[in-house]
Structures are given as C-alpha cells and as structure tokens.
Design an enzyme around this catalytic site. Structure first.
Site, short mmCIF file in Angstrom:
data_model
loop_
_atom_site.label_atom_id
_atom_site.label_comp_id
_atom_site.label_asym_id
_atom_site.label_seq_id
_atom_site.Cartn_x
_atom_site.Cartn_y
_atom_site.Cartn_z
N GLU A 113 0.44 24.11 28.60
CA GLU A 113 1.42 25.33 28.47
C GLU A 113 2.83 25.09 29.22
OE1 GLU A 113 -1.92 25.33 28.20
OE2 GLU A 113 -2.48 26.61 26.42
N GLU B 137 -8.20 26.18 24.82
CA GLU B 137 -8.64 27.64 25.01
C GLU B 137 -10.00 28.50 23.93
OE1 GLU B 137 -4.90 28.61 25.76
OE2 GLU B 137 -5.70 29.76 27.36
N1 3HC Z 1 3.02 25.93 17.48
C1 3HC Z 1 4.80 25.85 16.59
N2 3HC Z 1 5.05 24.87 15.99
C2 3HC Z 1 4.13 23.70 16.31
C3 3HC Z 1 3.05 23.59 17.40
C4 3HC Z 1 2.95 24.43 18.20
N3 3HC Z 1 1.77 24.53 18.90
N4 3HC Z 1 3.42 22.94 17.76
C5 3HC Z 1 3.97 21.36 16.61
N5 3HC Z 1 4.48 22.36 16.26
C6 3HC Z 1 5.56 21.65 15.36
C7 3HC Z 1 6.54 20.97 15.85
O1 3HC Z 1 7.77 21.65 15.96
C8 3HC Z 1 7.16 20.51 14.62
O2 3HC Z 1 8.04 20.60 13.12
P1 3HC Z 1 9.06 20.47 12.84
O3 3HC Z 1 8.18 19.14 12.23
O4 3HC Z 1 9.38 21.24 11.96
O5 3HC Z 1 9.99 20.51 14.25
C9 3HC Z 1 5.78 19.61 14.03
O6 3HC Z 1 4.54 20.44 14.59
C10 3HC Z 1 5.48 18.29 14.25
O7 3HC Z 1 5.58 18.23 15.45
P2 3HC Z 1 5.84 16.76 16.18
O8 3HC Z 1 7.06 16.84 16.41
O9 3HC Z 1 6.05 17.02 18.32
O10 3HC Z 1 5.06 16.07 16.09
P3 3HC Z 1 4.11 15.16 17.14
O11 3HC Z 1 2.97 14.83 16.10
O12 3HC Z 1 4.89 13.73 17.42
O13 3HC Z 1 3.19 16.18 17.59
C11 3HC Z 1 1.63 16.96 19.22
C12 3HC Z 1 2.34 17.21 17.48
C13 3HC Z 1 1.05 16.96 19.86
C14 3HC Z 1 0.75 18.25 18.57
C15 3HC Z 1 2.66 18.39 19.70
O14 3HC Z 1 3.90 18.66 18.48
C16 3HC Z 1 2.40 19.21 20.26
O15 3HC Z 1 2.49 18.69 21.90
N6 3HC Z 1 3.06 20.39 20.70
C17 3HC Z 1 2.66 21.30 21.74
C18 3HC Z 1 1.73 21.61 22.37
C19 3HC Z 1 1.15 22.62 22.65
O16 3HC Z 1 2.12 22.74 23.75
N7 3HC Z 1 0.66 23.62 22.42
C20 3HC Z 1 0.59 25.27 23.74
C21 3HC Z 1 0.84 26.17 22.17
S1 3HC Z 1 1.26 27.16 23.72
C22 3HC Z 1 0.08 28.45 23.53
O17 3HC Z 1 -1.51 27.87 23.34
C23 3HC Z 1 -0.56 29.27 24.61
C24 3HC Z 1 -2.04 29.68 25.25
O18 3HC Z 1 -2.39 29.75 25.91
C25 3HC Z 1 -1.98 31.54 25.03
#
Ligand code: 3HC
Length: 719
Positions: A129, A109
């Site tokens: 999300e 975004e």
């Molecule tokens: N916030 C906080 N921590 C996050 C994060 C996030 N958005 N995304 C990943 N992490 C953390 C995980 O908890 C993990 O922590 P840990 O090692 O302590 O357990 C570490 O980063 C690595 O994550 P993964 O184990 O999942 O690693 P991968 O390499 O397999 O995947 C990724 C990486 C594709 C980035 C996956 O973590 C992912 O899909 N993350 C979430 C993405 C997401 O949903 N984003 C939207 C957030 S909400 C938002 O943005 C609202 C907005 O519209 C206002």
C-alpha cells in the site's frame, strides 16, 4: 456472466466455499467486498455450514483493494471492510484462506483475518500500500506484526516487497504450503478441523505472542521511523502508518485498528496518494498506444536479436535481452572490443549473482544465449537489430545501409541514438517502414524505461513488435515521436539551462542542487547531474537543441568554460564539484573564477534574480520543463500526457509521489505555472530571453480556460 461476483457453494461436509471473481487479478472492488460480506453472513446463518473457506478464481487470491476506486472523486470508505474482517476472524464459524498466485494489500489483509492460510508454492504475499501513498486499511497494520513479529512486519510494510509462501510459512504468515491441486481440499480440511476443535483457532488481531516485548518494540519502531524519515523525507504516509502500528503495540489491536482507520483516511487526502495512484495506472497504460495496439495487429515475438556495439549501452541491452530468454548476437568491429563487450555482459550478470538477485546457474544459462560475432553472417536469422554504436551520423547511416543488405526483409532495424533524427539514421536504406528508435537509458540492463521512437514512416507492425520486445525485457516502453531529444531529453533540456541562468544571476550551484535534490526530491541536482553525465556530453547534446529551438535557448557559458578547462565532471575529477578517489563529490572553491567569467559573459549582470526561496528555485527550473512538456504533448510527440509522467519518473528520477512532470503541474495548477512563466518572460525581456519562458499555446490555453494538462488520462481512459 457478471465480472465482479462471489459464488457460494456448500460441500457435503459442511464447508461454505466463497469464490471471489474479478478478472484479471480479483481486485476487491466495493461490489466484490459487499458480495463477500453477504456470502459470509449467509454462511454464518446457514445451519448446514460448519466452516468457511475463501478462495480466488483463476489461481489468484486477490491483488487487493481495487485501485481504480482511489482515482474517483469520492474516497472509498473502508470501515465496512473492517467489520467484514472482524466477522471473518471472530464470527461463530472458523474461516480459512486458500491462497494461490498472490494475496496483496487488502487481499492479504482479508487472508490474515481468516483463522488460517494455506498457500501454493510461489504465491506472493505482501502489503504494498505504501507505494500507492496509503497504508494497509483492512487491519494489516495490526494483524501482520502479530503474525510475523514486529520487526518482519514493519519491514514488509515499509519496503512494500511481497514474500513467497515458503518464506511466509517460516515467518508464521502461512500455515501450510501445498501443491495447487491440493489447495482447496487442504483448506477445507483445516477449516473443518478448526471447527471440530482438532486444531487451535487463532485470532490474529489479538495475538501478542509474536510481538516483541514493549521496550524492544519501541526501539524497532523508533529505528523504522528514523529510517523512513531519512529515506523518504517528503513522505507523510509511512509515518502515519508507523504511528498506527505503534498505537496497536502500546494500546492493543482494537485501538490500533482505530488508529489505522484514522491514518488511512488522512493519507487518502494527500496529493502524494493521488500522484502515486496516477503513476500506477499511467505506468500500465503506456502499453496501450492509439492506432497501434487497437489496430487489430498481432505482435511478432522477438526470439533472436542482434546488438551492434558492446560498449556500456550495447552490453546493457544484451544483458537485459538474454535475461529475458532472448538469443543475442553481439557484434563488434574487432576481437578486442568484442571480448570487452562480452566481459561487460558477464560482469553485469556476476553483479546480479553477488547481490543475490539470481543464481549462478541462471546466470550461466543466460550467458549461453549470448554469441559474439565480428561479421553479419548470421544476421538473416534475427528478428530485431539494435544499433548502439557511437553517435556519428555518417557511421550510423553506413551501418543501416549494411544492415538492410545483411538482414531479412522482415528484420526490424533500430537505433539506440539519443540525439540523432531517426529518419536521418535510416536515410541510406530503402526500408523506412522498418526503421525505429529504441532509446535505452544507462545502465540499460537496470534503467526501466525504453523510449520507442517512431517516424512517420515506421510501420504499425514494427512499433507493435518493438513494444512487445520492450515488455518482454521487463522495461516500461513509451512510444514517442521523432524530434530532437525525443520526449525525455527534450523536456529536460531547459532544466540545465534554467539552472545555469540562475548561476549567472549570482546563485550558488550548491544551493541550487540542494533545493532540487533535498527540497524537491530529485535523485540529484542539475549540476551534480552534469558532472555525472559529463560537461562534454552536455555541450554536444546542447548544440543539437540550440540548432533545433533557437528561439528558446539560453547559452550556458559555464558549460563551455568547463569544457575548455577539461573539468568534465566525475570522469576528470572535477566539474561543478571536485571528486575524491572514491568519487565522492564536494563543493569546489576553484570553480569561482569560472562562475564569475560566465556571469560576465551572460549579459545578465544587473538583472535581479526573481527567486529567493528553495520553492522559487524549484519553480524557476521546473516550469520551463513543464512548458516544454506541454509542447511535446501538443505536437503529439507522446501518445498521451501520462506517458510523459511515466517517462520523467523512470528516466530522470522525477519523484513518483509528485506524479510525474505533467501531473505535478496539474496538482500545482496550470494557472500558477503559466502566471510565473509570463512574469519571468517579462522580467527577462531586456535580456532577450522572453522566448525561454513564454508559455506555449497549450499551456496558455489550459491555464486560461481551466482544466488539466493531463486531461483524459486515468484508468482505462487512455485508448
Ligand atoms: N486494483 C485494480 N486493478 C489492478 C490491481 C488492483 N489492486 N492490481 C492490478 N490491477 C490491474 C492493472 O491495472 C492491470 O490492468 P490493465 O491490464 O487494464 O492495465 C491488470 O490488473 C494487470 O496488472 P499488471 O499489468 O500489473 O500485471 P502483472 O501480472 O505485471 O502484476 C500484480 C500483477 C502483481 C497484481 C500487480 O498488478 C500489482 O502489484 N498490483 C497492485 C497490488 C497493490 O498495490 N495492492 C494494494 C491495493 S490498495 C489496498 O489493498 C488498500 C487496502 O489496504 C485497503
């Protein structure tokens, strides 16, 4: 070195480069966002700056808003970030996002608020999300459809699936794709070109040329709404999201932003959001196991494994392993079985190719890693053996005795049994430290959970290595203790029993299945599940439980009757349901006499069923499951309660938006759960079934003292 920073550098050409750093994925923590906002204002005020570039440290743009902020008591305020995005988009100086790795959620975004996006090949862009029970909250519901069109934008948001930068380029989300070495330079040049008027400066929030005409747009949104209602009938936030998009389409981007903001705030208050955020962290915390992953050991890489048995399970395990780049020896007892096993692996790969999830070339190269064998000759070179033979104790004991001789002293010897005590399987070996359970769920190459069952003799190193193997084959591994049914099958044992009890109290199986599937959200009800698994398997597994926990079982006569009548379920064409040639299930009137006989035999005749509504049915069936889950926690069978939540979601299809078994009970309230169980214990005292319902000590204590059944589990608190 602070871990949440934004660095501000100005190039001699007058480009302010804002680099955001928050390892490991540059999540947009409020501190990072505030620092970004400050740096952006600084750039606009800086007379030496003509244009602005945003970039993420360590080749990752950003994985979006910091999800751990959602787990806090006070929901985060995202309105400030809308102001930040507006300044980025429409401030005096143009901005360009340099995207590598990923731009997800709030990360994308922010990138969309920039006036252009330059990305590296393979970078992932998406708005996931909805998987967290919220919706894009930094303007994504408005900017994405205006960049890629409503059809594509709605699809990306509803599916939560990211696209790669090359696809983004075609769709209009990305302006150029360049090799990583040229990313920053290209982004800076674009920013300068826009500032100099050499390139158009697009304002994505106000673009309408990509949006479909109003009539068509309404149809797209109507269709998407109907789809969302059908696909996830219990979920509110996809509808809130679609409403915000609709407002934007009908009344313009600014009105849409306002609607998005209101919808985002509403979604944040829903239990579904809390449950999904819980599952997000719980799923990632299964890889941290007390006393194992913090013991200072290094996991050994499992490069070559052997799978014993090429049946459905064995071939699925072999498939998952070769797909992860692991060499597999598939052993069978004769050539015919071996050919069939290899054939199943080939079919699994072919199905992936057909679905487009892998190329024929990749499938061919995966198959190169599979070698069939009829003997133990090559077993000295394998790191791990997974035995997937039939469930026969004597046979398994012999196999393990043979394996000890055939393998090296370092080979891990694991069994995929779902019912037999792991120590009993390894009883004829002298290496209990190398024996472990690797319990897959069928189909093993698809189902995401791997239950790793340790005994009190299994060495820490062996547990750690098996965890490593599980992660390598892309499963979510959950380490559990050794007991009847391990964690998943054990907690779900009362599920079928309670459902059968309702049958014997006079309820109709199809009403019960409807309540559990439609009203609660399980993939199917207990009777449809029984038909899928087979009443013969159900009876076999049931025997183990009845022997292990005689004080709290209910004898389901109907399962015995189905076995006698050879109505085993799908495989015999009838069970609780009847099945047509295409295996479509429908209610079966011929079940009636069996139900009547079961009711007579049950000893429940004359007892009034203590349930009436679908919610009652749900609680009657699931509260005994919660109770068993509490025993599993109290006995230390799971490392932490959240592991049980993950396991029930991934193995049984317990709705993730309910948070998994224990989180669900916490959201409902342990006091309510224990209260109802106590009432049923009393209700069924005369039928000698109080033990089936009586709350265990752990549940009773939490219910009485207050607090949560999953206490202490959340982001980073699991170690
Ligand atoms: N916030 C906080 N921590 C996050 C994060 C996030 N958005 N995304 C990943 N992490 C953390 C995980 O908890 C993990 O922590 P840990 O090692 O302590 O357990 C570490 O980063 C690595 O994550 P993964 O184990 O999942 O690693 P991968 O390499 O397999 O995947 C990724 C990486 C594709 C980035 C996956 O973590 C992912 O899909 N993350 C979430 C993405 C997401 O949903 N984003 C939207 C957030 S909400 C938002 O943005 C609202 C907005 O519209 C206002």
């Amino acid at each position: 070195m602070p871990t949440r920073t934004v660095t501000y550098d100005v190039t001699p050409e007058g480009v302010a480069v804002l680099t955001l750093t928050h390892p490991p994925v540059n999540a947009l923590h409020p501190e990072v966002l505030q620092a970004l906002f400050r740096a952006l204002r600084q750039a606009h005020a800086d007379a030496n700056v003509k244009a602005i570039v945003l970039v993420g440290a360590k080749d990752r743009f950003s994985a979006g808003f910091d999800v751990s902020e959602f787990a806090k008591a006070q929901p985060p305020d995202t309105t400030i970030n809308q102001h930040f995005c507006e300044l980025l988009e429409s401030g005096p100086k143009p901005s360009v996002a340099a995207v590598s790795g990923m731009a997800l959620g709030g990360g994308l975004e922010v990138a969309m608020a920039c006036n252009a996006r330059i990305a590296t090949p393979g970078a992932q862009l998406g708005l996931p999300e909805l998987t967290l029970g919220i919706l894009p909250g930094f303007g994504g519901t408005q900017r994405l459809p205006r960049l890629v069109g409503l059809q594509k934008g709605v699809q990306m948001i509803l599916t939560s699936k990211p696209i790669k930068s090359q696809e983004g380029l075609k769709a209009g989300l990305v302006d150029a794709v360049v090799e990583p070495g040229k990313l920053l330079q290209t982004a800076k040049q674009w920013a300068l070109d826009i500032a100099a008027g050499l390139r158009h400066r697009p304002f994505s929030l106000f673009r309408t040329n990509r949006l479909e005409p109003l009539g068509e747009a309404s149809m797209i949104l109507d269709f998407a709404t109907a789809q969302a209602e059908k696909r996830a009938a219990h979920l509110v936030h996809p509808l809130l999201c679609l409403d915000a998009i609709r407002t934007g389409v009908q009344s313009g981007g600014l009105a849409g932003l306002k609607a998005e903001n209101a919808a985002f705030s509403k979604a944040q208050t829903l239990d579904q959001h809390k449950a999904l955020v819980h599952i997000f962290f719980a799923q990632r915390s299964t890889k941290r196991v007390k006393g194992i992953t913090d013991a200072g050991l290094k996991p050994r890489s499992m490069k070559k494994i052997a799978v014993l048995g090429g049946g459905l399970m064995g071939s699925g395990i072999a498939t998952a392993s070769i797909l992860a780049g692991i060499d597999v020896l598939l052993k069978e007892i004769n050539q015919k079985f071996l050919d069939a096993g290899v054939g199943r692996v080939k079919a699994n790969l072919a199905s992936r190719v057909k679905k487009g999830s892998m190329t024929q070339q990749a499938a061919d190269s995966a198959l190169q890693r599979l070698k069939g064998t009829l003997d133990y000759n090559d077993f000295k070179s394998v790191d791990l053996v997974i035995e997937a033979a039939v469930e026969n104790v004597k046979l398994k004991q012999q196999i393990f005795a043979d394996l000890e001789k055939a393998c090296s002293p370092h080979t891990i010897l694991s069994t995929n049994t779902s019912t037999i005590d792991i120590s009993v399987v390894g009883a004829k070996t002298s290496c209990p430290d190398r024996i472990i359970g690797a319990h897959f769920f069928s189909p093993a190459h698809i189902m995401p959970l791997l239950e790793i069952v340790r005994t009190d003799k299994t060495s820490k190193q062996v547990v750690l290595d098996t965890l490593e193997y599980g992660s390598k084959i892309k499963k979510t591994p959950v380490v559990v203790g050794n007991c009847t049914g391990f964690a998943v099958n054990r907690v779900f044992f009362p599920y079928t029993q309670a459902a059968c009890m309702l049958l014997d109290l006079g309820l109709d199986p199809y009403t019960i299945d409807k309540a559990i599937a439609l009203a609660f959200g399980m993939p199917m009800g207990p009777f449809r599940l029984s038909d899928l698994v087979g009443a013969d398997i159900g009876m076999h597994v049931g025997k183990n439980f009845i022997e292990s926990f005689p004080e709290r079982v209910y004898t389901p006569h109907i399962i015995l009757a189905l076995n006698e009548q050879k109505r085993l379920g799908e495989k015999t064409g009838s069970g609780f349901y009847k099945f047509d040639a295409k295996r479509k299930a429908s209610p079966d009137a011929e079940l009636k006499p069996l139900l009547e006989a079961s009711r007579k035999a049950s000893g429940l005749a004359g007892i009034k069923p203590p349930v009436s509504s679908p919610q009652d049915i749900i609680e009657f069936i699931f509260f005994p499951v919660v109770n068993e889950g509490c025993r599993v926690i109290a006995e230390g069978i799971v490392d932490k309660p959240a592991d049980l939540d993950v396991a029930t979601v991934l193995a049984m299809g317990f709705p993730a938006y309910r948070g998994g078994l224990i989180k669900w009970a916490d959201l409902i309230g342990p006091k309510h759960v224990a209260g109802r169980l106590n009432a049923w214990a009393k209700h069924f005292e005369g039928a000698k079934l109080a033990g089936f319902f009586k709350p265990c000590d752990y549940l009773a204590k939490v219910a009485q003292e207050g607090g949560s059944l999953g206490a202490g589990v959340g982001p980073k608190s699991s170690l």
